[in-house]
Design an enzyme around this catalytic site. Structure first.
Site: not given
Length: 283
Positions: A227-228
């Site tokens: 999720d980065e």
């Protein structure tokens, strides 16, 4: 009709880039239909998207040759795309189907210039939905014991179906670093919050318990860092004290579907260029 193409490029910023590109296209008998540019002072890089047409498709190799020489002069990262080609998508989904349903409808109604070549899932719930659109559905169960084999099946699908973009439409599995690397730059995930925010199980229930006033969704490229990845698109929706967790789920589902559709559109229209860990998104 004259065939049209989209040129995207990034390079170290310096004077004369637009002049050289537009001059090259003019000399090749091309006509610029639309152009957008951005110079980033922080990174020192220049970004350009040019939509143009040419006399015939037979001119493309010559234009590519000219671009290759120009690219070497300016240290350009560049790509030339057929603007009328429909991108082929593989959609991955688990047990929440709102984003899948939205993408299938938009593709079927030609709101998105894509062809959903296949749907794959670790559950069998949406086989009938995919079948109603005449799209092959692949049930690929996954466990600790077979994860590597299951991911190999996903990559086989990507290769066999000539997939341009993998869309994680609420696919609730963490991809291995190997799969992330194999799909670098061609896999988009939708996250159920305005990152960074509530992560893990039941995010809308967490948000409700905290009394939030907005909820959101984030579409980003998949990377090895969970999720980065570089963010493509985000949106939020207002929340008030009278809303229940079920209301938040409904509102969040609508936001997720819209944000993911926007991100897919930007990608297949070649409007996104990477700028380090960030993105340049031409509208």
């Amino acid at each position: 009709m004259r065939p049209d193409y989209i040129l995207t490029l990034s390079c170290p910023d310096r004077t004369g880039i637009v002049y050289r590109v537009s001059g090259l296209l003019f000399e090749a008998g091309c006509n610029i239909l639309d152009a957008q540019q951005f110079g980033d002072e922080e990174s020192g890089r220049f970004f350009l998207r040019v939509h143009f047409d040419m006399a015939s498709a037979g001119e493309e190799p010559a234009v590519r040759g000219r671009l290759q020489r120009l690219g070497e002069d300016y240290a350009m990262d560049w790509q030339l795309h057929d603007a009328r080609r429909r991108a082929r998508l593989l959609v991955l989904v688990s047990k929440q189907g709102h984003c899948l349903n939205d993408l299938l409808f938009r593709a079927h109604s030609r709101q998105l210039q894509v062809e959903v070549a296949a749907v794959a899932s670790n559950h069998a719930d949406f086989a009938a939905l995919a079948g109603s659109y005449g799209i092959p559905f692949h049930h690929l169960p996954v466990s600790v014991d077979n994860r590597a084999q299951q991911e190999r099946q996903i990559l086989d699908l990507v290769e066999r179906e000539n997939i341009d973009l993998v869309v994680l439409a609420r696919y609730m599995q963490i991809l291995s670093p190997q799969l992330c690397a194999a799909l670098a730059g061609r896999a988009i995930n939708i996250h159920h919050s305005f990152l960074p925010s509530f992560k893990g199980a039941q995010p809308y229930h967490q948000a409700h318990a905290r009394g939030v006033k907005i909820i959101g969704a984030t579409a980003h490229y998949v990377t090895c860092d969970l999720d980065e990845g570089p963010i493509i698109e985000q949106d939020v929706a207002r929340v008030d004290h009278a809303m229940t967790p079920r209301d938040l789920v409904r509102l969040g589902s609508d936001t997720e579907s819209l944000v993911l559709a926007r991100a897919v559109r930007r990608h297949v229209e070649h409007r996104i260029l990477l700028n380090g860990h960030r993105t340049v998104v031409f509208r």
